[in-house]
Design a protein around this motif. Structure first.
Motif, PDB file in Angstrom:
ATOM      1  N   SER A  54       0.887  -1.159   0.000  1.00  0.00           N
ATOM      2  CA  SER A  54       0.000   0.000   0.000  1.00  0.00           C
ATOM      3  C   SER A  54       0.925   1.210   0.000  1.00  0.00           C
ATOM      4  CB  SER A  54      -0.883  -0.034   1.249  1.00  0.00           C
ATOM      5  OG  SER A  54      -1.574   1.176   1.403  1.00  0.00           O
ATOM      6  N   ASP A  56       1.301   4.231   0.276  1.00  0.00           N
ATOM      7  CA  ASP A  56       0.879   5.524   0.838  1.00  0.00           C
ATOM      8  C   ASP A  56       1.638   5.768   2.136  1.00  0.00           C
ATOM      9  OD1 ASP A  56      -0.205   3.513   2.425  1.00  0.00           O
ATOM     10  OD2 ASP A  56      -2.067   4.584   2.804  1.00  0.00           O
ATOM     11  N   TYR A  57       2.813   5.121   2.252  1.00  0.00           N
ATOM     12  CA  TYR A  57       3.436   5.033   3.560  1.00  0.00           C
ATOM     13  C   TYR A  57       4.903   5.418   3.520  1.00  0.00           C
ATOM     14  CZ  TYR A  57       2.470   3.100   8.221  1.00  0.00           C
ATOM     15  OH  TYR A  57       2.198   2.946   9.555  1.00  0.00           O
ATOM     16  N   GLU A  61       7.048   2.895   1.681  1.00  0.00           N
ATOM     17  CA  GLU A  61       6.711   2.738   0.259  1.00  0.00           C
ATOM     18  C   GLU A  61       5.812   3.887  -0.158  1.00  0.00           C
ATOM     19  OE1 GLU A  61       6.232  -0.589   1.840  1.00  0.00           O
ATOM     20  OE2 GLU A  61       4.760   0.332   3.152  1.00  0.00           O
ATOM     21  N   PHE A  98      -4.454  -0.684   1.886  1.00  0.00           N
ATOM     22  CA  PHE A  98      -3.887  -1.500   2.959  1.00  0.00           C
ATOM     23  C   PHE A  98      -4.833  -2.628   3.359  1.00  0.00           C
ATOM     24  CE2 PHE A  98      -2.838  -2.550   7.345  1.00  0.00           C
ATOM     25  CZ  PHE A  98      -1.502  -2.843   7.211  1.00  0.00           C
ATOM     26  N   ALA A 115       4.554  -3.830   3.647  1.00  0.00           N
ATOM     27  CA  ALA A 115       3.771  -2.598   3.722  1.00  0.00           C
ATOM     28  C   ALA A 115       3.856  -2.018   5.129  1.00  0.00           C
ATOM     29  CB  ALA A 115       2.322  -2.882   3.344  1.00  0.00           C
ATOM     30  N   GLY A 116       5.017  -2.137   5.727  1.00  0.00           N
ATOM     31  CA  GLY A 116       5.144  -1.688   7.118  1.00  0.00           C
ATOM     32  C   GLY A 116       4.148  -2.425   7.987  1.00  0.00           C
ATOM     33  N   THR A 118       2.507  -4.929  10.638  1.00  0.00           N
ATOM     34  CA  THR A 118       2.835  -5.448  11.960  1.00  0.00           C
ATOM     35  C   THR A 118       2.222  -6.839  12.147  1.00  0.00           C
ATOM     36  OG1 THR A 118       2.714  -3.169  12.727  1.00  0.00           O
ATOM     37  CG2 THR A 118       2.769  -4.868  14.423  1.00  0.00           C
ATOM     38  N   ARG A 123      -3.693 -11.380  12.917  1.00  0.00           N
ATOM     39  CA  ARG A 123      -3.289 -11.585  11.523  1.00  0.00           C
ATOM     40  C   ARG A 123      -2.631 -12.943  11.313  1.00  0.00           C
ATOM     41  NH1 ARG A 123      -0.973  -5.501  10.691  1.00  0.00           N
ATOM     42  NH2 ARG A 123      -2.978  -4.524  10.253  1.00  0.00           N
ATOM     43  N   SER A 165      -5.849  -1.117   9.643  1.00  0.00           N
ATOM     44  CA  SER A 165      -4.545  -1.037  10.302  1.00  0.00           C
ATOM     45  C   SER A 165      -4.667  -1.388  11.779  1.00  0.00           C
ATOM     46  CB  SER A 165      -3.957   0.372  10.168  1.00  0.00           C
ATOM     47  OG  SER A 165      -4.716   1.281  10.950  1.00  0.00           O
ATOM     48  N   ILE A 166      -3.524  -1.656  12.362  1.00  0.00           N
ATOM     49  CA  ILE A 166      -3.424  -1.893  13.793  1.00  0.00           C
ATOM     50  C   ILE A 166      -3.918  -0.663  14.550  1.00  0.00           C
ATOM     51  CG2 ILE A 166      -1.393  -1.299  15.164  1.00  0.00           C
ATOM     52  CD1 ILE A 166      -0.465  -3.932  15.099  1.00  0.00           C
ATOM     53  N   GLU A 207       1.828   5.658  12.697  1.00  0.00           N
ATOM     54  CA  GLU A 207       3.119   5.276  13.273  1.00  0.00           C
ATOM     55  C   GLU A 207       4.101   6.453  13.216  1.00  0.00           C
ATOM     56  OE1 GLU A 207       3.865   0.557  12.939  1.00  0.00           O
ATOM     57  OE2 GLU A 207       3.317   1.516  11.063  1.00  0.00           O
TER      58      GLU A 207
HETATM   59  N1  ARG Z   1       1.913  -1.085  10.984  1.00  0.00           N
HETATM   60  C1  ARG Z   1       0.518  -0.824  10.833  1.00  0.00           C
HETATM   61  C2  ARG Z   1      -0.257  -2.098  10.608  1.00  0.00           C
HETATM   62  O1  ARG Z   1       0.305  -3.113  10.379  1.00  0.00           O
HETATM   63  C3  ARG Z   1       0.200   0.161   9.737  1.00  0.00           C
HETATM   64  C4  ARG Z   1       0.786  -0.171   8.422  1.00  0.00           C
HETATM   65  C5  ARG Z   1       0.230   0.686   7.303  1.00  0.00           C
HETATM   66  N2  ARG Z   1       0.946   0.441   6.084  1.00  0.00           N
HETATM   67  C6  ARG Z   1       0.725   1.078   4.913  1.00  0.00           C
HETATM   68  N3  ARG Z   1       1.488   0.750   3.899  1.00  0.00           N
HETATM   69  N4  ARG Z   1      -0.203   1.981   4.791  1.00  0.00           N
HETATM   70  O2  ARG Z   1      -1.445  -2.097  10.664  1.00  0.00           O
END
Ligand code: ARG
Length: 271
Positions: A54, A56-57, A61, A98, A115-116, A118, A123, A165-166, A207
């Motif tokens: 995703s 947008d991060y 990315e 996301f 995608a960052g 967690t 999950r 998201s988390i 984050e």
């Molecule tokens: N780390 C958080 C999660 O896993 C947010 C990640 C959002 N990543 C993104 N590419 N928008 O929920």
């Protein structure tokens, strides 16, 4: 940041660009498809994997259009390039919301997600994860001078979070005890920042690693890191039972030991 770029990184980056551009043509790809995309050198011996993200991060990315073309770049993409080079595969990046990433893995439309993301316990039922390669904490983002530093400060406030998201989960949990906190879930971090700037929401939970960049480019907003419970940080996600988990873990471990990961952290997070 240039000085950290090795020749090899540049080589794989250009390879990646071709893959992404080819991917933009639409209709091609699919997690199990291995035909070289149009315009690409036929590399029959290399397997082509689909990386879903995703974008947008930033700096994990995001779309970089500074060169005149639209490229997805970032920390996660550089790590993926390193891993791909080590394990001898090519990959194509698929950008999506996301919230659609884990369904894409489950439906076999992607081989891995960076995608960052967690590895939170819920999950783990739907995906396997690598080891965590970078840590992050939640933060409250708000207009400059709002001085919102803890969850209780969000009483009676409209708070934006990314759908799926988390942070959305955490905010929903907190809303049970924080009086009158209203949650607005949006697809893209960019939309969240716009809502914030225009005053349609009072705050956002994002984050700190990402909030930092957005506050640097938007001087009218600020962020305050808040303590987070439970798992934090980023890991690679795979379909359940994926054979790649161990191989990826080995390369991530190698990157931790040979300083490559630290180089990328410096390149993307310390500017
Ligand atoms: N780390 C958080 C999660 O896993 C947010 C990640 C959002 N990543 C993104 N590419 N928008 O929920």
């Amino acid at each position: 940041m240039k000085k950290f770029k090795t020749i090899m990184t540049m080589a794989v980056t250009s390879l990646f660009t071709v893959a992404v551009l080819a991917g933009c043509g639409g209709g091609q790809g699919g997690a199990d498809q291995q035909q070289p995309a149009q315009g690409q050198q036929p590399t029959a011996e290399k397997k082509k994997l689909i990386l879903a993200t995703s974008a947008d991060y930033p700096p994990y990315e995001y779309h970089d259009t500074s060169s005149g073309k639209d490229e997805i770049v970032g920390f996660d993409i550089d790590i993926a390039n390193y891993i791909a080079n080590e394990l001898g595969f090519e990959f194509e990046v698929k950008d999506m919301d996301f919230n659609g990433l884990l369904p894409a893995l489950q439906a076999g439309r992607a081989d891995f997600v960076m995608a960052g993301m967690t590895p939170k316990p819920e999950r783990l039922q739907n995906a396997d994860f690598s080891v965590i390669y970078y840590d992050a904490k939640n933060s409250i983002v708000a207009k400059k001078g709002s001085n919102l530093t803890k969850w209780e400060d969000l009483a009676g406030k409209k708070v934006a979070v990314q759908l799926g998201s988390i942070q959305e989960g955490d905010a929903k949990e907190m809303a049970k005890t924080v009086q009158g906190m209203e949650i607005k879930s949006l697809n893209k971090i960019g939309e969240i920042i716009q809502e914030l700037k225009s005053g349609r929401v009072d705050a956002a939970i994002i984050e700190d690693t990402v909030a930092k960049g957005y506050t640097q480019s938007n001087p009218d907003i600020e962020f305050n890191t808040i303590p987070s419970e439970g798992p934090s940080g980023s890991a690679v996600a795979f379909p359940k039972g994926s054979k790649y988990v161990e191989d990826f873990n080995k390369v991530i471990k190698k990157m931790q030991e040979n300083g490559e990961l630290e180089k990328l952290v410096k390149k993307w997070f310390e500017k």
